[in-house]
Scaffold this motif. Structure first.
Motif, mmCIF file in Angstrom:
data_model
loop_
_atom_site.group_PDB
_atom_site.id
_atom_site.type_symbol
_atom_site.label_atom_id
_atom_site.label_comp_id
_atom_site.label_asym_id
_atom_site.label_seq_id
_atom_site.Cartn_x
_atom_site.Cartn_y
_atom_site.Cartn_z
ATOM 1 N N ILE A 204 0.864 -1.176 0.000
ATOM 2 C CA ILE A 204 0.000 0.000 0.000
ATOM 3 C C ILE A 204 0.903 1.228 0.000
ATOM 4 N N LEU A 205 0.580 2.178 -0.816
ATOM 5 C CA LEU A 205 1.311 3.444 -0.859
ATOM 6 C C LEU A 205 0.447 4.512 -0.203
ATOM 7 N N ILE A 206 1.024 5.195 0.790
ATOM 8 C CA ILE A 206 0.281 6.244 1.490
ATOM 9 C C ILE A 206 1.083 7.542 1.474
ATOM 10 N N GLU A 207 0.404 8.641 1.791
ATOM 11 C CA GLU A 207 1.048 9.960 1.746
ATOM 12 C C GLU A 207 0.698 10.752 3.009
ATOM 13 N N ARG A 231 9.524 7.026 0.908
ATOM 14 C CA ARG A 231 9.746 7.433 -0.475
ATOM 15 C C ARG A 231 9.889 8.954 -0.507
ATOM 16 N N GLU A 232 10.038 9.497 -1.678
ATOM 17 C CA GLU A 232 10.144 10.940 -1.797
ATOM 18 C C GLU A 232 8.761 11.594 -1.715
ATOM 19 N N ASN A 233 8.771 12.897 -1.390
ATOM 20 C CA ASN A 233 7.558 13.726 -1.419
ATOM 21 C C ASN A 233 6.470 13.240 -0.473
ATOM 22 N N GLY A 234 6.885 12.785 0.733
ATOM 23 C CA GLY A 234 5.924 12.417 1.750
ATOM 24 C C GLY A 234 5.233 11.092 1.542
ATOM 25 N N LEU A 235 5.730 10.278 0.635
ATOM 26 C CA LEU A 235 5.135 8.977 0.376
ATOM 27 C C LEU A 235 5.816 7.895 1.218
ATOM 28 N N PHE A 236 5.046 6.875 1.575
ATOM 29 C CA PHE A 236 5.570 5.721 2.302
ATOM 30 C C PHE A 236 4.959 4.461 1.698
ATOM 31 N N MET A 237 5.798 3.473 1.500
ATOM 32 C CA MET A 237 5.293 2.180 1.065
ATOM 33 C C MET A 237 5.132 1.284 2.275
ATOM 34 N N LEU A 238 3.975 0.659 2.392
ATOM 35 C CA LEU A 238 3.717 -0.316 3.439
ATOM 36 C C LEU A 238 3.730 -1.699 2.794
ATOM 37 N N GLY A 239 4.576 -2.573 3.283
ATOM 38 C CA GLY A 239 4.665 -3.918 2.712
ATOM 39 C C GLY A 239 5.210 -4.855 3.769
ATOM 40 N N ALA A 240 5.340 -6.070 3.509
ATOM 41 C CA ALA A 240 4.728 -6.723 2.366
ATOM 42 C C ALA A 240 4.324 -8.101 2.831
ATOM 43 N N THR A 241 3.200 -8.510 2.361
ATOM 44 C CA THR A 241 2.741 -9.847 2.683
ATOM 45 C C THR A 241 3.525 -10.872 1.868
ATOM 46 N N SER A 242 3.387 -12.116 2.212
ATOM 47 C CA SER A 242 4.026 -13.197 1.467
ATOM 48 C C SER A 242 3.029 -14.355 1.449
ATOM 49 N N ALA A 261 -0.336 -1.983 10.970
ATOM 50 C CA ALA A 261 1.082 -1.934 11.324
ATOM 51 C C ALA A 261 1.620 -0.511 11.213
ATOM 52 N N ALA A 262 1.243 0.181 10.152
ATOM 53 C CA ALA A 262 1.701 1.563 10.005
ATOM 54 C C ALA A 262 1.185 2.428 11.147
ATOM 55 N N TYR A 263 -0.066 2.230 11.520
ATOM 56 C CA TYR A 263 -0.651 3.024 12.602
ATOM 57 C C TYR A 263 0.071 2.777 13.917
ATOM 58 N N THR A 264 0.473 1.525 14.174
ATOM 59 C CA THR A 264 1.173 1.250 15.427
ATOM 60 C C THR A 264 2.603 1.758 15.406
ATOM 61 N N VAL A 265 3.200 1.908 14.223
ATOM 62 C CA VAL A 265 4.518 2.547 14.142
ATOM 63 C C VAL A 265 4.392 4.022 14.485
ATOM 64 N N HIS A 266 3.352 4.670 13.956
ATOM 65 C CA HIS A 266 3.095 6.075 14.287
ATOM 66 C C HIS A 266 1.617 6.366 14.036
ATOM 67 N N PRO A 267 0.891 6.895 15.033
ATOM 68 C CA PRO A 267 -0.553 7.135 14.856
ATOM 69 C C PRO A 267 -0.874 8.156 13.778
ATOM 70 N N ALA A 268 0.067 9.013 13.414
ATOM 71 C CA ALA A 268 -0.200 9.981 12.346
ATOM 72 C C ALA A 268 -0.464 9.291 11.015
ATOM 73 N N PHE A 269 0.022 8.063 10.867
ATOM 74 C CA PHE A 269 -0.285 7.332 9.640
ATOM 75 C C PHE A 269 -1.779 7.057 9.519
ATOM 76 N N GLY A 270 -2.502 7.119 10.630
ATOM 77 C CA GLY A 270 -3.949 6.932 10.575
ATOM 78 C C GLY A 270 -4.657 8.018 9.801
ATOM 79 N N GLU A 271 -4.038 9.183 9.687
ATOM 80 C CA GLU A 271 -4.622 10.299 8.931
ATOM 81 C C GLU A 271 -4.021 10.424 7.539
ATOM 82 N N ALA A 272 -3.150 9.498 7.172
ATOM 83 C CA ALA A 272 -2.501 9.570 5.859
ATOM 84 C C ALA A 272 -3.505 9.294 4.745
#
Length: 336
Positions: A204-207, A231-242, A261-272
Motif C-alpha cells: 500500500i502506498l500512502i502519503e 519514499r520521496e515527497n511524503g510517500l511511504f510504502m507499506l509492505g509486504a505480505t508473502s 502496522a503503520a498506525y502502530t509505528v506512528h498514529p499519524a499514519f492513521g490520517e494519511a
C-alpha cells in the motif's frame, strides 16, 4: 569452488527488463558486449514484479529467515549498488517490536549480525518521529533501500549510456534470438521452468507530511515481516505480505494488517491519504533460492523470490563471469 572453461565472445540478448534483466544488461554492456534488452511490456513497466517491490537492500535483516547464500549475494550487491548508483541511500534500517512480540524481537536479534541495539533515547535521536513509540530497536547501519519505480529507469538509462539497446513491447522467445540469450522473464519462464511458482506480495502506498523517516522501519509480526519504507515527497510504502497465491488483488485482511502496522509505528499514519493498493507475484522455486541455469548458449536467471533488488546485481556479476571466463558458482548455477 569455481570451475573454468573458455566461452567465445558473442552478442548478448536479455529477455525481461525488470530488476534481474536490467542488471544483467548493464554489466554485460559495460563489459563491452553487444547487448539488446527485450521487454514485452511498455516503458512504464507497470506489469513487472519490480514495479511492486519494496527495494530494501537489507542482507543482514534477511539473514533471520533466508539461507546464507542470500546474505552472500546481498552483501556483494551492496558494493555494486554503491558503485553504479552512488546516490543510493545507505542510511541503515531499523527493526522494532511491540511488547507482545518481545520474544520474536529477541530471536531476531540473535539470528542476525552487524546491528546496534538502541534504547528509546537513541531511537529518538536517529528517527525523531519515533520518539516515545518503542522502548528499543535494532539498527543495521550498513543497509540501504531504493525506490524501484525511480531506480529501474535509471538503470535503463545507464544501459543505453553503456552502449546497450532496449526494446520495449518486444515479446520474443530465446529461439528467435542469436548469440547468448539470458532469460530473466520471472514467472513468464514457466513454459521452460515448470517448478516456478508465484508468491504474492501486497503493498500500500500512502502519503503524509506528519511523519518523516530516513530509513525503512521493519515491524516484527507473527506471520511475516511488515515494513514502512520512506519514499520521496511524503510517500511511504507499506509492505509486504508473502502469500502462496497467484492472484494480483489485495485482500481486506492484508490491507488491515498493513495499515494497522503503520498506525502502530506512528498514529499519524492513521490520517494519511491512501494513494495506491497493489501486489506483485515474485517468482520462486520450491527452495525459495535463486538459480542461474546454463544450457549451451542459453542462460536463465530466475527464482529471486522476495530478494530481487537485493541480489540481482551479484547474480549479474556471476553470469558475466561465466560467459567471459567460464566461472561456475556451484551454489547458484546449474548446468544442463
Amino acid at each position: 569452488m569455481l570451475q573454468t572453461t573458455k566461452r567465445p565472445d558473442s552478442p548478448v540478448s536479455i529477455i525481461g527488463a525488470g530488476i534481474a534483466g536490467a542488471w544483467q544488461a548493464l554489466l554485460f554492456a559495460q563489459a563491452g558486449h553487444a547487448v539488446t534488452l527485450h521487454e514485452r511490456g511498455d516503458e512504464a513497466m507497470t506489469d513487472a514484479t519490480s514495479h511492486w517491490a519494496g527495494g530494501m537492500l537489507a542482507p543482514y535483516c534477511e539473514a533471520e529467515v533466508a539461507e546464507p547464500i542470500i546474505s552472500r549475494l546481498g552483501l556483494r550487491s551492496l558494493d555494486l549498488w554503491r558503485r553504479e548508483l552512488p546516490d543510493t541511500p545507505f542510511n541503515g534500517s531499523l527493526v522494532v517490536a511491540h511488547p507482545r512480540e518481545r520474544n520474536d524481537f529477541e530471536r531476531f536479534a540473535r539470528m542476525t549480525e552487524h546491528h546496534r541495539r538502541l534504547d528509546a533515547a537513541g531511537l529518538a535521536a536517529l528517527e525523531p518521529s519515533l520518539e516515545g513509540r518503542f522502548r528499543d530497536a535494532l539498527f543495521f547501519p550498513a543497509e540501504g533501500h531504493v525506490e524501484p519505480r525511480r531506480v529501474l529507469p535509471q538503470l535503463h538509462e545507464r544501459i543505453k549510456a553503456a552502449g546497450g539497446t532496449i526494446k520495449f513491447c518486444s515479446d520474443v522467445t530465446a529461439n528467435e534470438l542469436d548469440g547468448i540469450v539470458i532469460d530473466c522473464r520471472g514467472l513468464g519462464a514457466r513454459d521452460e521452468q515448470s517448478e516456478l511458482r508465484g508468491v504474492k506480495g501486497e503493498m500500500i502506498l500512502i502519503e503524509t507530511d506528519e511523519v518523516q523517516l530516513a530509513r525503512p522501519v521493519r515491524l516484527i509480526h507473527p506471520r511475516w515481516p511488515l515494513y514502512v519504507i520512506p519514499r520521496e515527497n511524503g510517500l511511504f510504502m507499506l509492505g509486504a505480505t508473502s502469500i502462496e497465491a497467484e492472484d494480483t488483488g489485495v485482500s481486506v485482511r492484508s490491507a488491515l494488517e498493513l495499515l494497522g502496522a503503520a498506525y502502530t509505528v506512528h498514529p499519524a499514519f492513521g490520517e494519511a491519504r491512501i494513494v495506491e493498493f497493489g501486489s506483485g507475484l515474485r517468482p520462486a522455486f520450491p527452495d525459495n533460492l535463486p538459480r542461474i541455469g546454463i544450457r549451451d548458449r542459453k542462460i536463465s536467471v530466475n527464482g529471486l523470490y522476495r530478494h530481487g533488488f537485493l541480489i540481482a546485481p551479484a547474480l549479474a556479476e556471476l553470469t558475466l563471469g561465466y560467459v567471459e571466463r567460464g566461472q561456475i558458482d556451484n551454489e547458484v548455477m546449474q548446468c544442463a
